[in-house]
Design a protein around this motif. Structure first.
Motif, PDB file in Angstrom:
ATOM      1  N   ASP A  41       2.957  -2.318  -1.759  1.00 20.33           N
ATOM      2  CA  ASP A  41       3.126  -2.889  -0.422  1.00 20.33           C
ATOM      3  C   ASP A  41       1.962  -2.535   0.494  1.00 20.33           C
ATOM      4  O   ASP A  41       2.035  -2.747   1.701  1.00 20.33           O
ATOM      5  N   ASP A  42       0.880  -2.024  -0.084  1.00 19.82           N
ATOM      6  CA  ASP A  42      -0.259  -1.600   0.729  1.00 19.82           C
ATOM      7  C   ASP A  42      -1.198  -2.778   1.017  1.00 19.82           C
ATOM      8  O   ASP A  42      -2.368  -2.793   0.601  1.00 19.82           O
ATOM      9  N   LYS A  54       3.198  -5.222   4.613  1.00 20.22           N
ATOM     10  CA  LYS A  54       3.803  -4.240   3.699  1.00 20.22           C
ATOM     11  C   LYS A  54       5.093  -4.771   3.077  1.00 20.22           C
ATOM     12  O   LYS A  54       6.098  -4.067   2.994  1.00 20.22           O
ATOM     13  N   GLY A  55       5.071  -6.016   2.684  1.00 14.91           N
ATOM     14  CA  GLY A  55       6.216  -6.621   2.018  1.00 14.91           C
ATOM     15  C   GLY A  55       7.212  -7.298   2.937  1.00 14.91           C
ATOM     16  O   GLY A  55       8.089  -8.036   2.467  1.00 14.91           O
ATOM     17  N   GLU A 263     -14.203  -4.975 -14.284  1.00 13.56           N
ATOM     18  CA  GLU A 263     -12.851  -4.610 -14.713  1.00 13.56           C
ATOM     19  C   GLU A 263     -11.834  -5.105 -13.684  1.00 13.56           C
ATOM     20  O   GLU A 263     -12.048  -4.994 -12.468  1.00 13.56           O
ATOM     21  N   CYS A 264     -10.714  -5.633 -14.177  1.00 15.12           N
ATOM     22  CA  CYS A 264      -9.660  -6.165 -13.309  1.00 15.12           C
ATOM     23  C   CYS A 264      -8.434  -5.259 -13.332  1.00 15.12           C
ATOM     24  O   CYS A 264      -8.064  -4.728 -14.381  1.00 15.12           O
ATOM     25  N   THR A 265      -7.814  -5.131 -12.159  1.00 11.64           N
ATOM     26  CA  THR A 265      -6.562  -4.383 -12.035  1.00 11.64           C
ATOM     27  C   THR A 265      -5.590  -5.212 -11.216  1.00 11.64           C
ATOM     28  O   THR A 265      -5.918  -5.649 -10.112  1.00 11.64           O
ATOM     29  N   PHE A 266      -4.401  -5.431 -11.756  1.00  9.69           N
ATOM     30  CA  PHE A 266      -3.375  -6.158 -11.014  1.00  9.69           C
ATOM     31  C   PHE A 266      -2.797  -5.245  -9.945  1.00  9.69           C
ATOM     32  O   PHE A 266      -2.415  -4.114 -10.226  1.00  9.69           O
ATOM     33  N   ILE A 267      -2.727  -5.736  -8.698  1.00  7.53           N
ATOM     34  CA  ILE A 267      -2.258  -4.913  -7.581  1.00  7.53           C
ATOM     35  C   ILE A 267      -0.808  -5.217  -7.223  1.00  7.53           C
ATOM     36  O   ILE A 267       0.042  -4.329  -7.200  1.00  7.53           O
ATOM     37  N   THR A 268      -0.507  -6.481  -6.952  1.00  7.91           N
ATOM     38  CA  THR A 268       0.856  -6.815  -6.535  1.00  7.91           C
ATOM     39  C   THR A 268       1.055  -8.319  -6.530  1.00  7.91           C
ATOM     40  O   THR A 268       0.092  -9.090  -6.666  1.00  7.91           O
ATOM     41  N   ILE A 283      -5.748  -8.179   3.893  1.00  6.69           N
ATOM     42  CA  ILE A 283      -6.430  -6.900   3.829  1.00  6.69           C
ATOM     43  C   ILE A 283      -5.655  -5.952   2.925  1.00  6.69           C
ATOM     44  O   ILE A 283      -4.453  -6.127   2.694  1.00  6.69           O
ATOM     45  N   ILE A 284      -6.356  -4.971   2.411  1.00  8.22           N
ATOM     46  CA  ILE A 284      -5.741  -3.884   1.647  1.00  8.22           C
ATOM     47  C   ILE A 284      -5.675  -2.666   2.552  1.00  8.22           C
ATOM     48  O   ILE A 284      -6.667  -2.275   3.169  1.00  8.22           O
TER      49      ILE A 284
END
Length: 286
Positions: A41-42, A54-55, A263-268, A283-284
């Motif tokens: 939720d960031d 945040k969701g 490199e890829c990373t799934f966040i949300t 934004i993060i």
């Protein structure tokens, strides 16, 4: 004979369309897929219809100032910049609203020379593109209002990459350009120091497990890294996945991609009951 051939062509077309129907996924299966991924939720996300903090989802139509409609154009870590506009007298109010309790601060006000065609934000300024009221010929200008010294000025021309910035003019160490392909959108990224150019396209989904599963899911929307957010060499991007022919339900998902390692990373992922059309900003949160 010609009529028979035409009928056969129509049948082939309809069969081809339905056999490749983009929304034949089971909504419950797509929901289960995203629920099995990492969830954070960031973030703060601004779509055409909603603000998600945040969701928590808020309808943009309900975010008002003194009962007046507001137009959100820029997000930061603590709140967002927006404005109200009265078309009858060209009066605009510049606002900053916190995410906590939606406390509004009025930054200033002005009377514009003409109606707003497009509003955006950059370099601590509100920007408005409008027709030039000094001529009957087609000519457009930009009105800039600075949040620091509270003054407005006219700018004759602005580069399209500034007005439609992929990261809303937050950083200048990278240059972003979109290329529209037949079925998907490609984002070109140039390191302004080294001039190295790399691209983000649909093939990038094949480089990480969650992306593979997303790419294998039929969608009524194309792959499109709509907005980006940069932290050092990490470039976060948002893309969508629609379920069903009307993209209802609809998901946006956020991925982190490193410019150096790729490199890829799934966040949300974020769920919506209905298609959100596009992303205006995100934004993060650190």
């Amino acid at each position: 004979m010609k009529k028979t051939v035409l009928i056969l062509l129509v049948i082939v077309f309809v069969f081809s369309f339905t056999s490749c129907y983009p929304g034949d996924n089971n909504p419950e299966e797509i929901e289960a897929m995203f629920n099995s991924f990492n969830h954070s939720d960031d973030y703060v996300l601004l779509t055409h219809f909603q603000l998600i903090v945040k969701g928590e989802h808020y309808n943009r139509s309900e975010i008002k100032y003194n009962e007046k409609e507001t137009n959100i154009i820029f997000l930061d870590e603590n709140g967002f910049y927006s404005y109200t506009f009265n078309k009858s007298n060209l009066f605009v109010e510049f606002l900053y609203t916190t995410y906590d309790d939606f406390v509004v601060t009025k930054l200033g006000e002005a009377t514009l020379p003409e109606k707003i065609i497009n509003g955006y934000y950059g370099d601590n300024c509100f920007w408005f593109r409008m027709d030039d009221p000094s001529t009957d010929e087609f000519k457009q200008i930009h009105y800039r209002w600075n949040t620091l010294n509270k003054t407005g000025s006219i700018v004759e021309s602005v580069d399209d990459n500034y007005e439609y910035s992929a990261n809303n003019n937050r950083v200048n160490n990278y240059t972003f350009n979109y290329q529209n392909k037949l079925f998907d959108k490609v984002l070109e990224i140039v390191d302004n120091d080294t001039r190295i150019k790399k691209t983000i396209d649909k093939s990038i989904l094949k480089s990480f497990e969650e992306g593979k599963r997303i790419s294998e899911s039929n969608s009524s929307t194309i792959f499109s890294p709509e907005q980006v957010y940069v932290i050092d060499d990490d470039i976060y991007f948002v893309s969508g996945l629609g379920v069903g022919v009307l993209s209802e339900p609809h998901y946006y998902y956020i991925v982190k991609w490193n410019f150096n390692t790729e490199e890829c990373t799934f966040i949300t992922s974020i769920y919506f009951d209905y298609f959100q059309e596009w992303v205006d900003d995100f934004i993060i949160l650190k």
